[in-house]
Design a protein around this motif. Structure first.
Motif, PDB file in Angstrom:
ATOM      1  N   ASP A   1       0.864  -1.173   0.000  1.00 29.36           N
ATOM      2  CA  ASP A   1       0.000   0.000   0.000  1.00 29.36           C
ATOM      3  C   ASP A   1       0.906   1.229   0.000  1.00 29.36           C
ATOM      4  OD1 ASP A   1      -1.634   2.170   0.640  1.00 29.36           O
ATOM      5  OD2 ASP A   1      -2.850   1.009   2.042  1.00 29.36           O
ATOM      6  N   GLU A   2       0.912   1.960  -1.112  1.00 30.91           N
ATOM      7  CA  GLU A   2       1.796   3.118  -1.262  1.00 30.91           C
ATOM      8  C   GLU A   2       1.528   4.212  -0.227  1.00 30.91           C
ATOM      9  OE1 GLU A   2       2.070   4.669  -5.245  1.00 30.91           O
ATOM     10  OE2 GLU A   2       1.891   2.662  -6.084  1.00 30.91           O
ATOM     11  N   SER A   3       0.358   4.209   0.375  1.00 31.93           N
ATOM     12  CA  SER A   3       0.053   5.231   1.376  1.00 31.93           C
ATOM     13  C   SER A   3       0.638   4.888   2.743  1.00 31.93           C
ATOM     14  CB  SER A   3      -1.462   5.446   1.503  1.00 31.93           C
ATOM     15  OG  SER A   3      -2.088   4.314   2.074  1.00 31.93           O
ATOM     16  N   LYS A   4       1.152   3.649   2.892  1.00 34.62           N
ATOM     17  CA  LYS A   4       1.678   3.215   4.187  1.00 34.62           C
ATOM     18  C   LYS A   4       3.174   2.937   4.201  1.00 34.62           C
ATOM     19  CE  LYS A   4      -2.589   1.196   5.876  1.00 34.62           C
ATOM     20  NZ  LYS A   4      -3.203  -0.004   6.443  1.00 34.62           N
ATOM     21  N   VAL A   5       3.750   2.625   3.056  1.00 41.04           N
ATOM     22  CA  VAL A   5       5.171   2.280   3.014  1.00 41.04           C
ATOM     23  C   VAL A   5       5.784   2.829   1.727  1.00 41.04           C
ATOM     24  CG1 VAL A   5       4.849   0.008   1.944  1.00 41.04           C
ATOM     25  CG2 VAL A   5       6.841   0.405   3.363  1.00 41.04           C
ATOM     26  N   THR A   6       7.032   3.273   1.835  1.00 36.65           N
ATOM     27  CA  THR A   6       7.717   3.824   0.661  1.00 36.65           C
ATOM     28  C   THR A   6       8.666   2.789   0.058  1.00 36.65           C
ATOM     29  OG1 THR A   6       9.601   4.671   1.934  1.00 36.65           O
ATOM     30  CG2 THR A   6       7.680   6.146   1.679  1.00 36.65           C
ATOM     31  N   VAL A   7       8.999   3.021  -1.185  1.00 37.60           N
ATOM     32  CA  VAL A   7       9.983   2.172  -1.855  1.00 37.60           C
ATOM     33  C   VAL A   7      11.323   2.284  -1.133  1.00 37.60           C
ATOM     34  CG1 VAL A   7      11.261   1.806  -4.001  1.00 37.60           C
ATOM     35  CG2 VAL A   7       8.800   2.256  -4.081  1.00 37.60           C
ATOM     36  N   ASP A   8      11.667   3.478  -0.684  1.00 40.03           N
ATOM     37  CA  ASP A   8      12.928   3.660   0.045  1.00 40.03           C
ATOM     38  C   ASP A   8      12.962   2.825   1.325  1.00 40.03           C
ATOM     39  OD1 ASP A   8      14.048   5.355  -1.834  1.00 40.03           O
ATOM     40  OD2 ASP A   8      13.384   7.176  -0.815  1.00 40.03           O
ATOM     41  N   ALA A   9      11.847   2.737   2.026  1.00 44.15           N
ATOM     42  CA  ALA A   9      11.789   1.923   3.249  1.00 44.15           C
ATOM     43  C   ALA A   9      11.992   0.449   2.921  1.00 44.15           C
ATOM     44  CB  ALA A   9      10.467   2.142   3.964  1.00 44.15           C
ATOM     45  N   MET A  10      11.419   0.013   1.800  1.00 43.12           N
ATOM     46  CA  MET A  10      11.591  -1.385   1.397  1.00 43.12           C
ATOM     47  C   MET A  10      13.034  -1.650   0.983  1.00 43.12           C
ATOM     48  SD  MET A  10       8.002  -2.323  -0.487  1.00 43.12           S
ATOM     49  CE  MET A  10       7.842  -0.829  -1.464  1.00 43.12           C
ATOM     50  N   LYS A  11      13.636  -0.715   0.260  1.00 42.13           N
ATOM     51  CA  LYS A  11      15.051  -0.859  -0.126  1.00 42.13           C
ATOM     52  C   LYS A  11      15.925  -0.967   1.117  1.00 42.13           C
ATOM     53  CE  LYS A  11      14.956   1.743  -4.466  1.00 42.13           C
ATOM     54  NZ  LYS A  11      15.461   2.955  -5.127  1.00 42.13           N
ATOM     55  N   GLU A  12      15.667  -0.120   2.100  1.00 39.60           N
ATOM     56  CA  GLU A  12      16.453  -0.126   3.332  1.00 39.60           C
ATOM     57  C   GLU A  12      16.315  -1.468   4.055  1.00 39.60           C
ATOM     58  OE1 GLU A  12      16.447   2.200   7.566  1.00 39.60           O
ATOM     59  OE2 GLU A  12      16.108   3.391   5.758  1.00 39.60           O
ATOM     60  N   ALA A  13      15.098  -2.007   4.103  1.00 36.55           N
ATOM     61  CA  ALA A  13      14.872  -3.301   4.758  1.00 36.55           C
ATOM     62  C   ALA A  13      15.666  -4.410   4.065  1.00 36.55           C
ATOM     63  CB  ALA A  13      13.383  -3.627   4.764  1.00 36.55           C
ATOM     64  N   ILE A  14      15.727  -4.370   2.748  1.00 39.47           N
ATOM     65  CA  ILE A  14      16.491  -5.363   1.995  1.00 39.47           C
ATOM     66  C   ILE A  14      17.986  -5.194   2.243  1.00 39.47           C
ATOM     67  CG2 ILE A  14      17.124  -6.145  -0.331  1.00 39.47           C
ATOM     68  CD1 ILE A  14      14.215  -5.350  -1.153  1.00 39.47           C
TER      69      ILE A  14
END
Length: 52
Positions: free
Chosen positions: A30-43
């Motif tokens: 859900d783009e309103s709850k999580v950013t692509v940058d946050a997902m990149k950081e998690a990876i």
């Protein structure tokens, strides 16, 4: 599994599927709850480089 787990723990990610052989991750989020940058950081925190 560690990348999938890291992504699935993020608020807003409903599904993550990793294919290490292909070097790809499919994420439903859900783009309103999580950013692509946050997902990149998690990876990256799992020790992987992200190309996007």
């Amino acid at each position: 599994m560690s990348v999938e787990g890291a992504l699935n723990r993020l608020d807003g990610v409903s599904a993550a599927e990793v294919n290490l052989e292909a070097g790809k991750v499919d994420v439903t989020f859900d783009e309103s709850k999580v950013t692509v940058d946050a997902m990149k950081e998690a990876i990256e925190e799992q020790g992987y480089d992200v190309e996007a």
